[in-house]
Design a protein around this motif. Structure first.
Motif, PDB file in Angstrom:
ATOM      1  N   TRP A 195       0.827  -1.247  -0.069  1.00  0.00           N
ATOM      2  CA  TRP A 195      -0.053  -0.006  -0.108  1.00  0.00           C
ATOM      3  C   TRP A 195       0.701   1.200   0.064  1.00  0.00           C
ATOM      4  CZ3 TRP A 195      -4.182  -1.679  -1.608  1.00  0.00           C
ATOM      5  CH2 TRP A 195      -4.722  -3.159  -1.236  1.00  0.00           C
ATOM      6  N   ARG A 196       2.136   1.028   0.134  1.00  0.00           N
ATOM      7  CA  ARG A 196       3.024   2.404   0.061  1.00  0.00           C
ATOM      8  C   ARG A 196       3.434   2.571  -1.221  1.00  0.00           C
ATOM      9  NH1 ARG A 196       6.031   3.839   4.269  1.00  0.00           N
ATOM     10  NH2 ARG A 196       6.196   5.808   2.922  1.00  0.00           N
ATOM     11  N   CYS A 197       3.159   1.708  -2.246  1.00  0.00           N
ATOM     12  CA  CYS A 197       3.256   1.836  -3.637  1.00  0.00           C
ATOM     13  C   CYS A 197       2.354   3.299  -4.064  1.00  0.00           C
ATOM     14  CB  CYS A 197       3.070   0.764  -4.621  1.00  0.00           C
ATOM     15  SG  CYS A 197       3.195   0.977  -6.356  1.00  0.00           S
ATOM     16  N   ARG A 198       3.051   4.167  -4.840  1.00  0.00           N
ATOM     17  CA  ARG A 198       2.224   5.398  -5.259  1.00  0.00           C
ATOM     18  C   ARG A 198       2.249   5.227  -6.792  1.00  0.00           C
ATOM     19  NH1 ARG A 198       1.192   4.966  -0.952  1.00  0.00           N
ATOM     20  NH2 ARG A 198       1.231   6.508   0.551  1.00  0.00           N
ATOM     21  N   THR A 199       2.566   4.146  -7.483  1.00  0.00           N
ATOM     22  CA  THR A 199       2.357   4.018  -8.811  1.00  0.00           C
ATOM     23  C   THR A 199       3.060   4.885  -9.777  1.00  0.00           C
ATOM     24  OG1 THR A 199       0.031   3.020  -8.247  1.00  0.00           O
ATOM     25  CG2 THR A 199       0.651   3.158 -10.787  1.00  0.00           C
ATOM     26  N   THR A 200       4.245   5.203  -9.674  1.00  0.00           N
ATOM     27  CA  THR A 200       5.179   6.122 -10.329  1.00  0.00           C
ATOM     28  C   THR A 200       5.637   5.453 -11.726  1.00  0.00           C
ATOM     29  OG1 THR A 200       6.859   5.754  -8.966  1.00  0.00           O
ATOM     30  CG2 THR A 200       5.387   7.470  -8.325  1.00  0.00           C
ATOM     31  N   PHE A 201       5.683   4.264 -11.613  1.00  0.00           N
ATOM     32  CA  PHE A 201       6.313   3.470 -12.620  1.00  0.00           C
ATOM     33  C   PHE A 201       7.617   3.583 -12.869  1.00  0.00           C
ATOM     34  CE2 PHE A 201       1.852   3.124 -14.027  1.00  0.00           C
ATOM     35  CZ  PHE A 201       1.714   2.030 -14.531  1.00  0.00           C
ATOM     36  N   ASN A 202       8.514   4.289 -11.791  1.00  0.00           N
ATOM     37  CA  ASN A 202      10.035   4.350 -11.846  1.00  0.00           C
ATOM     38  C   ASN A 202      10.468   3.014 -11.946  1.00  0.00           C
ATOM     39  OD1 ASN A 202       9.565   7.011 -11.629  1.00  0.00           O
ATOM     40  ND2 ASN A 202      11.210   7.167  -9.932  1.00  0.00           N
ATOM     41  N   CYS A 203       9.961   2.023 -10.884  1.00  0.00           N
ATOM     42  CA  CYS A 203      10.583   0.690 -10.847  1.00  0.00           C
ATOM     43  C   CYS A 203      10.277  -0.127 -12.612  1.00  0.00           C
ATOM     44  CB  CYS A 203       9.741  -0.031  -9.951  1.00  0.00           C
ATOM     45  SG  CYS A 203       7.877  -0.071  -9.980  1.00  0.00           S
ATOM     46  N   THR A 204       9.424   0.075 -13.052  1.00  0.00           N
ATOM     47  CA  THR A 204       9.214  -0.772 -14.474  1.00  0.00           C
ATOM     48  C   THR A 204      10.155  -0.026 -15.342  1.00  0.00           C
ATOM     49  OG1 THR A 204       6.712  -0.920 -13.889  1.00  0.00           O
ATOM     50  CG2 THR A 204       7.300  -1.278 -16.292  1.00  0.00           C
ATOM     51  N   ASP A 205      10.336   1.271 -15.311  1.00  0.00           N
ATOM     52  CA  ASP A 205      11.203   1.910 -16.105  1.00  0.00           C
ATOM     53  C   ASP A 205      12.638   1.432 -16.130  1.00  0.00           C
ATOM     54  OD1 ASP A 205       8.986   3.286 -17.458  1.00  0.00           O
ATOM     55  OD2 ASP A 205       9.336   5.044 -16.406  1.00  0.00           O
ATOM     56  N   ALA A 206      12.978   0.972 -14.919  1.00  0.00           N
ATOM     57  CA  ALA A 206      14.309   0.924 -14.249  1.00  0.00           C
ATOM     58  C   ALA A 206      14.764  -0.545 -14.640  1.00  0.00           C
ATOM     59  CB  ALA A 206      14.533   1.352 -12.918  1.00  0.00           C
ATOM     60  N   CYS A 207      13.683  -1.272 -14.465  1.00  0.00           N
ATOM     61  CA  CYS A 207      14.008  -2.959 -14.731  1.00  0.00           C
ATOM     62  C   CYS A 207      14.775  -3.239 -15.981  1.00  0.00           C
ATOM     63  CB  CYS A 207      12.860  -3.665 -14.589  1.00  0.00           C
ATOM     64  SG  CYS A 207      13.013  -5.540 -14.509  1.00  0.00           S
ATOM     65  N   PRO A 208      16.058  -3.586 -15.714  1.00  0.00           N
ATOM     66  CA  PRO A 208      16.899  -4.286 -16.854  1.00  0.00           C
ATOM     67  C   PRO A 208      16.354  -5.500 -17.708  1.00  0.00           C
ATOM     68  CG  PRO A 208      18.010  -4.783 -15.082  1.00  0.00           C
ATOM     69  CD  PRO A 208      16.749  -3.951 -14.575  1.00  0.00           C
ATOM     70  N   ARG A 209      15.722  -6.177 -16.860  1.00  0.00           N
ATOM     71  CA  ARG A 209      14.826  -7.536 -17.493  1.00  0.00           C
ATOM     72  C   ARG A 209      13.587  -7.239 -18.232  1.00  0.00           C
ATOM     73  NH1 ARG A 209      18.134 -11.685 -18.156  1.00  0.00           N
ATOM     74  NH2 ARG A 209      16.378 -13.136 -17.304  1.00  0.00           N
ATOM     75  N   GLY A 210      13.066  -6.109 -18.005  1.00  0.00           N
ATOM     76  CA  GLY A 210      11.701  -5.792 -18.567  1.00  0.00           C
ATOM     77  C   GLY A 210      10.686  -6.370 -17.702  1.00  0.00           C
ATOM     78  N   ILE A 211      10.724  -6.594 -16.510  1.00  0.00           N
ATOM     79  CA  ILE A 211       9.628  -6.788 -15.866  1.00  0.00           C
ATOM     80  C   ILE A 211       8.700  -5.717 -15.640  1.00  0.00           C
ATOM     81  CG2 ILE A 211       8.711  -7.970 -13.559  1.00  0.00           C
ATOM     82  CD1 ILE A 211      11.661  -9.247 -13.275  1.00  0.00           C
ATOM     83  N   GLU A 212       7.335  -6.024 -15.719  1.00  0.00           N
ATOM     84  CA  GLU A 212       6.354  -5.258 -15.597  1.00  0.00           C
ATOM     85  C   GLU A 212       6.093  -5.023 -14.165  1.00  0.00           C
ATOM     86  OE1 GLU A 212       2.924  -4.940 -18.596  1.00  0.00           O
ATOM     87  OE2 GLU A 212       3.480  -6.919 -18.985  1.00  0.00           O
ATOM     88  N   VAL A 213       6.966  -4.469 -13.213  1.00  0.00           N
ATOM     89  CA  VAL A 213       6.969  -4.485 -11.842  1.00  0.00           C
ATOM     90  C   VAL A 213       5.741  -3.828 -11.359  1.00  0.00           C
ATOM     91  CG1 VAL A 213       8.147  -3.669  -9.913  1.00  0.00           C
ATOM     92  CG2 VAL A 213       9.475  -4.066 -12.158  1.00  0.00           C
ATOM     93  N   THR A 214       5.426  -2.446 -11.735  1.00  0.00           N
ATOM     94  CA  THR A 214       3.940  -1.891 -11.264  1.00  0.00           C
ATOM     95  C   THR A 214       2.743  -2.674 -11.554  1.00  0.00           C
ATOM     96  OG1 THR A 214       5.111   0.221 -12.100  1.00  0.00           O
ATOM     97  CG2 THR A 214       2.853   0.290 -11.332  1.00  0.00           C
ATOM     98  N   LYS A 215       2.698  -3.503 -12.743  1.00  0.00           N
ATOM     99  CA  LYS A 215       1.579  -4.344 -12.789  1.00  0.00           C
ATOM    100  C   LYS A 215       1.586  -5.458 -11.800  1.00  0.00           C
ATOM    101  CE  LYS A 215      -0.262  -7.422 -16.444  1.00  0.00           C
ATOM    102  NZ  LYS A 215       0.065  -8.246 -17.384  1.00  0.00           N
ATOM    103  N   ALA A 216       2.906  -6.167 -11.409  1.00  0.00           N
ATOM    104  CA  ALA A 216       2.906  -7.203 -10.480  1.00  0.00           C
ATOM    105  C   ALA A 216       2.533  -6.607  -9.100  1.00  0.00           C
ATOM    106  CB  ALA A 216       4.373  -7.840 -10.329  1.00  0.00           C
ATOM    107  N   ILE A 217       2.893  -5.461  -8.767  1.00  0.00           N
ATOM    108  CA  ILE A 217       2.353  -5.023  -7.523  1.00  0.00           C
ATOM    109  C   ILE A 217       0.914  -4.602  -7.358  1.00  0.00           C
ATOM    110  CG2 ILE A 217       2.494  -2.672  -6.104  1.00  0.00           C
ATOM    111  CD1 ILE A 217       5.517  -2.370  -7.152  1.00  0.00           C
ATOM    112  N   GLN A 218       0.643  -4.051  -8.437  1.00  0.00           N
ATOM    113  CA  GLN A 218      -0.969  -3.966  -8.486  1.00  0.00           C
ATOM    114  C   GLN A 218      -1.960  -5.314  -8.404  1.00  0.00           C
ATOM    115  OE1 GLN A 218      -2.527  -0.748  -8.273  1.00  0.00           O
ATOM    116  NE2 GLN A 218      -0.189  -0.418  -8.134  1.00  0.00           N
ATOM    117  N   GLU A 219      -1.263  -6.493  -9.016  1.00  0.00           N
ATOM    118  CA  GLU A 219      -1.947  -7.781  -8.830  1.00  0.00           C
ATOM    119  C   GLU A 219      -1.831  -8.247  -7.407  1.00  0.00           C
ATOM    120  OE1 GLU A 219       0.020  -9.932 -11.669  1.00  0.00           O
ATOM    121  OE2 GLU A 219      -1.198  -9.324 -13.446  1.00  0.00           O
ATOM    122  N   VAL A 220      -0.631  -7.911  -6.630  1.00  0.00           N
ATOM    123  CA  VAL A 220      -0.788  -8.204  -5.443  1.00  0.00           C
ATOM    124  C   VAL A 220      -1.727  -7.375  -4.567  1.00  0.00           C
ATOM    125  CG1 VAL A 220       0.586  -8.313  -3.081  1.00  0.00           C
ATOM    126  CG2 VAL A 220       1.715  -9.157  -5.558  1.00  0.00           C
TER     127      VAL A 220
END
Length: 255
Positions: A222-247
């Motif tokens: 619930w601390r996630c603010r959905t800025t998508f910085n994490c998704t943009d930074a991932c060198p493996r192309g993981i949709e990090v923000t999407k995964a957080i939203q699914e959790v």
């Protein structure tokens, strides 16, 4: 992960056809009184060089005290994560041909340690807080009963449900690009949530409820603010923000 130790200096070669660039590096040595400061180096580069080669050139020929981590040099180990021109990257995956300007323009590249973790020396940070959060979400298969006599079979569709989050290499690029993590290091961070996701949605696992309870904590998803910085930074192309939203959705539907 291995920190590169001091090496002897040699005569600096200048490869034919190379371009000179300026590399501005954030330096810090706990054993001197200079504190955090910037130092600049002139380095010849070829378009085929990776940025890790640039750092190795500086260490080998210009300043053997420069300290950074590297291991496989092929984007698999994740050890050479750093901020390059203000963006979290793996030095081994960044090609100079993608950075060199056209024409006669000069290039300056700034290099800093990833944010939100204590700096030990130059570009090396203490990764223990990051791994503490990773371990806290129990990133392993939890099952009950006797050990099976053969592998646990899973359908392709069940595997596809969490396939994306199996790609994590624990480089910390996503977590240390998160403004919430910068402001509050107690936040689990994107990488820990990604690794929890990998098992929460694994059809063979029985510990999803336990992990969801952990991530329902005030320092969890619930601390996630959905800025998508994490998704943009991932060198493996993981949709990090999407995964957080699914959790987050899993928590809402299991209450």
């Amino acid at each position: 992960m291995t920190a590169v130790a001091e090496t002897p200096q040699k005569a600096a070669p200048v490869p034919e056809g190379s371009t000179m660039i300026t590399v501005k590096i954030a330096r810090f040595n706990p054993e001197d009184e200079l504190g955090q400061h910037w130092e600049s180096f002139q380095v010849p580069v070829l378009p085929t060089d990776r940025f890790l080669n640039v750092l190795m050139y500086i260490k080998s020929y210009l300043d053997g005290t420069l300290t950074f981590r590297r291991s496989c040099a092929h984007g698999v180990c994740g050890s050479d994560a750093m901020r390059i021109n203000g963006v979290n990257r793996l030095a081994c995956k960044l090609l100079m041909k993608d950075m060199l300007p056209k024409g006669d323009k000069e290039l300056t590249v700034t290099v800093e340690p990833i944010r939100g973790l204590p700096v030990e020396k130059d570009l090396v940070v203490n990764m223990e807080p990051f791994f503490d959060a990773f371990r806290a979400v129990k990133p392993y298969l939890i099952t009950s009963g006797n050990e099976p006599t053969r592998e646990r079979i899973q359908s392709q569709s069940d595997r596809a449900r969490f396939d994306d989050t199996t790609k994590c290499i624990l480089c910390a690029c996503c977590t240390t690009s998160c403004p919430v993590y910068w402001a509050d290091g107690s936040y689990f961070g994107p990488a820990a949530i990604v690794n929890a996701h990998r098992f929460i949605f694994d059809s063979r696992d029985e510990g999803a409820r336990e992990r969801l309870d952990i991530l329902n904590d005030m320092e969890g998803v619930w601390r996630c603010r959905t800025t998508f910085n994490c998704t943009d930074a991932c060198p493996r192309g993981i949709e990090v923000t999407k995964a957080i939203q699914e959790v987050k959705r899993a928590l809402l539907f299991t209450r």
